[in-house]
Motif scaffolding. Structure first.
Motif, short mmCIF file in Angstrom:
data_model
loop_
_atom_site.label_atom_id
_atom_site.label_comp_id
_atom_site.label_asym_id
_atom_site.label_seq_id
_atom_site.Cartn_x
_atom_site.Cartn_y
_atom_site.Cartn_z
N ILE A 131 -1.81 -0.73 -9.30
CA ILE A 131 -2.67 -0.37 -8.17
C ILE A 131 -2.78 1.16 -8.18
O ILE A 131 -1.79 1.86 -8.06
CB ILE A 131 -2.12 -0.91 -6.83
N ASP A 148 -4.62 2.81 -2.28
CA ASP A 148 -5.02 2.71 -0.89
C ASP A 148 -3.81 2.48 0.01
O ASP A 148 -2.77 2.01 -0.44
CB ASP A 148 -6.01 1.55 -0.68
N ASP A 203 -6.84 -8.45 -4.30
CA ASP A 203 -7.16 -7.08 -3.92
C ASP A 203 -7.50 -7.09 -2.44
O ASP A 203 -7.99 -8.09 -1.92
CB ASP A 203 -8.34 -6.57 -4.75
N ASN A 204 -7.30 -5.98 -1.72
CA ASN A 204 -7.47 -6.00 -0.26
C ASN A 204 -8.89 -5.99 0.28
O ASN A 204 -9.08 -6.58 1.33
CB ASN A 204 -6.69 -4.87 0.39
N SER A 222 -9.71 -2.67 -2.43
CA SER A 222 -9.34 -1.26 -2.55
C SER A 222 -10.43 -0.50 -3.29
O SER A 222 -11.32 -1.10 -3.88
CB SER A 222 -8.02 -1.14 -3.32
N THR A 256 -7.32 -3.70 -8.22
CA THR A 256 -5.98 -4.20 -8.52
C THR A 256 -6.02 -4.85 -9.89
O THR A 256 -6.89 -5.68 -10.15
CB THR A 256 -5.53 -5.21 -7.44
N GLY A 275 0.80 -1.21 0.00
CA GLY A 275 0.00 0.00 0.00
C GLY A 275 0.84 1.26 0.00
O GLY A 275 2.06 1.22 0.06
N HIS A 301 -3.61 -1.73 -0.16
CA HIS A 301 -4.26 -1.89 -1.45
C HIS A 301 -4.43 -3.35 -1.89
O HIS A 301 -5.52 -3.76 -2.29
CB HIS A 301 -3.48 -1.13 -2.53
N CYS A 302 -3.36 -4.13 -1.86
CA CYS A 302 -3.43 -5.52 -2.33
C CYS A 302 -2.49 -6.39 -1.51
O CYS A 302 -1.69 -5.89 -0.72
CB CYS A 302 -3.12 -5.62 -3.81
#
Length: 174
Positions: free
Chosen positions: A154, A102, A124-125, A127, A131, A82, A105-106
Motif C-alpha cells: 500500500i 492513505d 482497496d478502500n 485509495s 492496493t 492506513g 487505505h485498504c
C-alpha cells in the motif's frame, strides 16, 4: 534491561530503559549493521511482548524508507488499515511518513465460520495509489482471497499477512 530488534538485520540487542525518563523517542545504532533508527518507549514495550495474541492472524509491516517493522493482530470483521494520523479512525494505524499511503487505505475482512475457520479477504478502500496483492493491483470493488504469507503493498509500504494454520480450502471468497 529491554531488548531491541534491528528493523534492518533483525539483530537483537539490549539497553537499560531505566536511564530514560519522560523521553518521547530514543535513537539507536545497531551494533551489527550500523542501521540508525528511533523508537518510543511504547514501541519498545510492544517489541518486548513475548507473543502476540492473534487467534485470527496478524500482519507485519516491513521496514521501508519511511519506518520500521510493526506487527498488528487481525480481529473479526473489517480491519481498516492506513497511515497513522491524529483523528483518523482505523483499526490498524501504521506509524509511517509514507505519504503515498492513505489514512484509510485498504480493508482486510475476517469472517469467522461455524467450523472454527475464518475467511480472509482484502479490498482497496479505495485509495489514491491502489492496493497490490502478490504484485497485482486490485481493481475497484474487487475482493481478493488472502492466503498465509501473502505480500500486500500500500503506497510505498509492504506488509505480510500471517494467518492461522488452515487448509487452503478455508480461504474462500464470500
Amino acid at each position: 534491561m529491554r531488548h531491541i530488534i534491528c528493523p534492518k538485520c533483525e539483530h537483537k540487542f539490549s539497553f537499560d530503559e531505566t536511564r530514560y525518563h519522560q523521553v518521547t523517542s530514543i535513537s539507536f545504532a545497531c551494533p551489527a549493521c550500523r542501521k540508525h533508527f528511533s523508537l518510543t518507549l511504547d514501541e519498545i514495550e510492544e517489541m518486548n511482548r513475548e507473543d502476540i495474541d492473534a487467534p485470527y492472524g496478524y500482519i507485519t509491516v516491513l521496514e521501508n524508507q519511511f519506518g520500521y517493522r510493526q506487527t498488528f493482530a487481525l480481529q473479526p470483521g473489517d480491519n481498516i488499515i492506513g497511515r497513522h494520523s491524529p483523528g483518523s479512525v482505523v483499526n490498524i494505524s501504521i506509524q509511517s511518513g509514507d505519504m503515498s499511503m492513505d489514512r484509510r487505505h485498504c480493508i482486510i475482512n475476517v469472517k469467522p465460520q461455524p467450523d472454527g475457520t475464518a475467511r480472509y479477504t482484502l479490498r482497496d478502500n479505495p485509495s489514491l495509489t491502489g492496493t497490490f496483492l502478490r504484485s497485482e493491483i486490485l481493481n475497484d470493488r474487487e475482493r481478493a482471497i488472502l492466503k498465509h504469507e501473502d505480500v500486500v503493498t500500500i503506497g510505498a509500504t509492504t506488509f505480510i499477512v500471517y494467518l492461522p494454520e488452515a487448509e487452503e480450502d478455508d480461504y474462500l471468497l464470500e
